[in-house]
Design a protein around this motif. Sequence first.
Motif, PDB file in Angstrom:
ATOM      1  N   VAL A   1       5.798   2.959  -0.267  1.00  0.00           N
ATOM      2  CA  VAL A   1       4.975   1.749  -0.335  1.00  0.00           C
ATOM      3  C   VAL A   1       3.515   2.176  -0.445  1.00  0.00           C
ATOM      4  N   GLU A   2       2.814   1.658  -1.448  1.00  0.00           N
ATOM      5  CA  GLU A   2       1.408   2.001  -1.620  1.00  0.00           C
ATOM      6  C   GLU A   2       0.543   1.167  -0.685  1.00  0.00           C
ATOM      7  N   GLY A   3      -0.108   1.849   0.246  1.00  0.00           N
ATOM      8  CA  GLY A   3      -1.025   1.168   1.151  1.00  0.00           C
ATOM      9  C   GLY A   3      -0.354   0.605   2.382  1.00  0.00           C
ATOM     10  N   PRO A   4      -0.975  -0.404   3.000  1.00  0.00           N
ATOM     11  CA  PRO A   4      -0.478  -0.962   4.267  1.00  0.00           C
ATOM     12  C   PRO A   4       0.937  -1.515   4.141  1.00  0.00           C
ATOM     13  N   THR A   5       1.657  -1.427   5.235  1.00  0.00           N
ATOM     14  CA  THR A   5       3.023  -1.962   5.290  1.00  0.00           C
ATOM     15  C   THR A   5       3.355  -2.331   6.729  1.00  0.00           C
ATOM     16  N   ASP A   6       4.319  -3.232   6.862  1.00  0.00           N
ATOM     17  CA  ASP A   6       4.830  -3.588   8.193  1.00  0.00           C
ATOM     18  C   ASP A   6       6.188  -2.966   8.455  1.00  0.00           C
ATOM     19  N   ASP A   7       6.697  -2.198   7.509  1.00  0.00           N
ATOM     20  CA  ASP A   7       8.010  -1.589   7.661  1.00  0.00           C
ATOM     21  C   ASP A   7       7.969  -0.563   8.789  1.00  0.00           C
ATOM     22  N   PRO A   8       8.730  -0.765   9.860  1.00  0.00           N
ATOM     23  CA  PRO A   8       8.639   0.143  11.014  1.00  0.00           C
ATOM     24  C   PRO A   8       9.082   1.562  10.703  1.00  0.00           C
TER      25      PRO A   8
END
Length: 696
Positions: A489-496
């Motif tokens: 994922v490019e950049g911020p993510t909420d995937d733990p």
Amino acid sequence: MTPIQAPASGKAAPLGATFDGDGTNFAVFSQHATAMYVCLFSEDGKTETRRIRLMERDGDVWHGYLPGVRPGQLYGLRADGPYAPEAGHRFNVHKLLIDPYAKRLTGHPDWHDALYGFTRGHEDEDLSFDTRDSAPYMPRCVVEDPSFSWGETRPPDTAMEETMVYEAHLKGLTQNFHGASPKGGALALASDAMIDYLTDLGITAVELLPVHAFINDRFLVDKGLTNYWGYQSIGFFAPDPRYLSDGGLKELQHAVARLHAAGIEVWLDVVYNHTGEADQLGPTLCFRGLDNAAYYRLAEDKRHYINDTGTGNTINIEHPMVMRMVMDSLRYWVETFHIDGFRFDLCATLGRTAQGFDPGAAFFDAARQDPVLSRVKLVAEPWDIGPGGYQVGAFPAPFSEWNDKYRDGVRRFWRGDAGMTPELATRITGSAQQFDHSGRPATASVNLITAHDGFTLADTVSYLERHNEKNGEGNRDGHGENYSDNFGVEGPTDDPDILAARHLRQRNMLATLMLSQGTPMLLAGDEFGNSQGGNNNAYCQDNETGWLDWARCDADLHAFTRRLIAFRKAHPILRQKRFLHAHERVTDGIPDLFWWREDGTEMQDADWENADRALVCAEMRMASGTPAYAQREEALYLVFNAGGSATITLPDPPEGFHWVRHIDSAHPDAEPAPADATVTLNGPATLAFVLEEPPI
């Protein structure tokens, strides 16, 4: 205004404006000028009150003494001479000039076409001549008394093997830091809160991005941006006004004194390879107007500039008076501000002669023999864009060097690139191939994973591509190959799961840095996960992009970094000057370095040649040749696993000892505990074991 003769002849040394208690001596170098003037200004800086021609000339130094001129007097210079760009001369008496030796400036140029020696937009370009007075748009120099009461404070004089470097931008570090006031300047660096933070983290040296006076490039100002980093110097003796709340030099001196009292050195990133005057179409602010042919390296046609720096010009360090200016500047910062070290931007430029790069070039010889500079650290950025510009490992002692081979090797190993096991082994043992020659110590390698120029550590594990759109250059600026990873994922993510993998990768790279031979350098903010939103060239981002985001501090990462630094400080095996070459030690006949397979047998050639291998295990001791009195601990066993699960068989400990696990990046909160004979890894991890005697 009719020029008047100076009241007294004065002296040719020292250069610059020097107050002696009764008046001020002015001395200016120019080899090719026909006349030199000192211009005095009113207290508000708006009115030129006197223009004094310096009538005395000793060699190429023009000088005069003005009784009654005291600290606080505003002034500038004007130089007359030929305006003949085709011959290398660009004198224009209509242009007010900064004194190269000015100790303080009132501000920055206010961009206007009058700042140029030629008429901008003219069909003849820089061959035309502009007669407008540039004074309304120029900052003023200030006569200064730089004396300061240092009291009982003394420079820490920290040995390189004990050094933990923290690279920081003075404003970016302090602008949003709680307890630092006033924000963004020298006094904020001197605040109790900032000093407590640095000492608690374990920092021994703060390396500041340029604080020499610099310009805001016109093309940036026209886009609503500014020169944030400061690599466009225009005054090598004056602190940049933006870092001084009331303009006084004592603010920076006070900050250094406070840091010294806490045991922290202050290093400066210095730019002596070029100035902010750009190429032949640049402004006339200082050096160009005083003696263009002496200060700059010119092309064969004399009109154009040699551009080994990528900024439009290159300082002519081979000219003796230019060399003198650089050496005078360095000594001034040591003697007046008690600076402890210098990192030389594009240092290959300073060693380039007509025959190419020379480790015996005049600048290196001058720095090495200087009695003042012999007391401080000298660190080279060992490259530029000129011919033969990449010179990692080629600098003479006592210079240390930024090691980009370390940066790239560590990043690629942890990213999982094939065949990187031998590379990591080379880097964690001090990059001997580059530095183990001419009596240089392992500390000559300044190890870094990140620096101001490039991704932050958090962005290295969050972005595959640079995101420099805010810089206004079509995202074409900055490094194109960052050896980074985004975990899908490019950049911020909420995937733990992705967040956990990113956090682990950061811990692994930080642990590698702190467990390696050499001198570690930490980029400010990496210890708590600071991000620049994928911008890997934030040179013009004097805003939230470039400032540290203390409000989003990752407390767990900070605690782990603090623990790593403390572990490094506690174990001299990690901080050696001698290189580890698996040589037997005279004291016990045991080699100082073993490379192990995970099954407990020694590595063989086939193992090193296995491109799929992603596991390095090293057993380190004090290096062969270390005196017996300095062998203060038995051994460390280090594991670097960038692959999947593995079972590690530890070497059999000698009788009366056992292995104790102190560092485990996969379990950053785990307390030290005795290890079993085998240790299971469930995936990527960095571990450090200490050979200890069991408690009684």
